[in-house]
Design an enzyme around this catalytic site. Structure first.
Site, PDB file in Angstrom:
ATOM      1  N   GLY A 157       0.217   1.417  -1.214  1.00 43.93           N
ATOM      2  CA  GLY A 157       0.769   0.782  -2.415  1.00 43.93           C
ATOM      3  C   GLY A 157       2.103   1.391  -2.800  1.00 43.93           C
ATOM      4  CB  SER A 158       4.609   0.383  -5.309  1.00 42.59           C
ATOM      5  OG  SER A 158       3.757   0.311  -6.428  1.00 42.59           O
ATOM      6  CD  GLU A 202      -6.370   1.754  -0.882  1.00 35.52           C
ATOM      7  OE1 GLU A 202      -5.150   1.609  -0.984  1.00 35.52           O
ATOM      8  OE2 GLU A 202      -7.171   1.225  -1.664  1.00 35.52           O
ATOM      9  CB  ALA A 241      -5.888   3.767  -9.315  1.00 36.37           C
ATOM     10  CE  LYS A 288      -7.540   3.408  -4.002  1.00 39.30           C
ATOM     11  NZ  LYS A 288      -6.132   2.942  -4.133  1.00 39.30           N
ATOM     12  N   GLY A 325      -3.755  -4.041  -3.339  1.00 44.01           N
ATOM     13  CA  GLY A 325      -2.991  -4.249  -2.105  1.00 44.01           C
ATOM     14  C   GLY A 325      -3.879  -4.620  -0.921  1.00 44.01           C
TER      15      GLY A 325
END
Ligand code: 5RP
Length: 222
Positions: A33-34, A107, A87, A98, A101
């Site tokens: 994720g970002s 994960e 998260a 979560k 994405g």
């Protein structure tokens, strides 16, 4: 600070948190994720201080490799010292939602292999009650309609994430309006539906530490 700056701040804070503990043979688990990307970019400055990483997605593996950080198969990596990930929501027990994405299954697997799970998030992710963010559920494609009916029976409104295929070749149902009173019970209940690979509740194994980016700086919550 805007949200991007808060993400960069917690990415750097996670690097600072693990730095004193890194050894030449350390392998770190890395999320997706970002916010996780901000961590990866900050981690690059330490790439000579540890061995490498296990990635929770193909996208994360590519970003790690682009910085020259070796990426290892989890099966040959044993127990990891740290897993660092973002998260979509966190509560004060550090139970998470979560999977925004779509990387929730890998994960959860990598997190399970880590001694310490460090969640990094800006303060917009903090909630009193989990469930405003639609709960992602990874599903074997042929079971999609069956699982959706079971999720409706549990009180949710599942929505098929159109055009999205996970790294594992599966599909995602995003469950809206789910009442999450007991996150651990619901995590186990949904995972018991035949055809579900896993769901995005990280409650049975919550984060150990939250590094939360706020206007007043990064707060460490345990
Ligand atoms: C991906 C995830 C991410 O950690 C979650 O969606 C948060 O992403 P971002 O850091 O971009 O807000 O679970 O599957």
């Amino acid at each position: 600070m805007n949200q991007d700056q808060l993400k960069q701040a917690v990415g750097q804070a996670a690097v600072d948190y693990i730095k004193p503990h890194l050894q030449k043979d350390s392998i770190i688990g890395v999320g997706t994720g970002s916010t996780a990307n901000c961590f990866i970019d900050a981690l690059a400055e330490l790439k000579n201080d540890f061995d490498g990483a296990v990635a929770s997605s193909e996208a994360t593996a590519e970003r790690l490799k682009s910085h020259g950080i070796p990426v290892y198969d989890l099966n040959s990596s044993g127990t990891l010292d740290f897993y660092i990930d973002g998260a979509d929501e966190t509560n004060d027990h550090l139970q998470l939602i979560k999977g925004g994405g779509g990387a929730l299954t890998r994960e959860k697997i990598v997190a399970a292999c880590a001694k310490e799970f460090i969640c990094i998030a800006d303060e917009s992710k903090w909630v009193d009650l989990l469930g405003t963010f639609p709960l992602p559920v990874e599903v074997i494609p042929m079971a999609r309609s069956y699982v959706a009916r079971e999720l409706v029976a549990l009180g949710g409104d599942p929505v098929y994430r159109q055009g999205f295929v996970t790294d594992n070749g599966n599909v995602i149902l995003d469950v809206h309006n789910m009442s999450i009173q007991s996150a651990t019970a619901l995590e186990e209940r949904i995972n018991n539906i035949v055809g579900v690979v896993t769901n995005g509740l990280f409650a049975c194994r919550p984060a150990d530490v939250l590094l939360m980016g706020t206007a007043d700086g990064v707060k460490t919550i345990k």
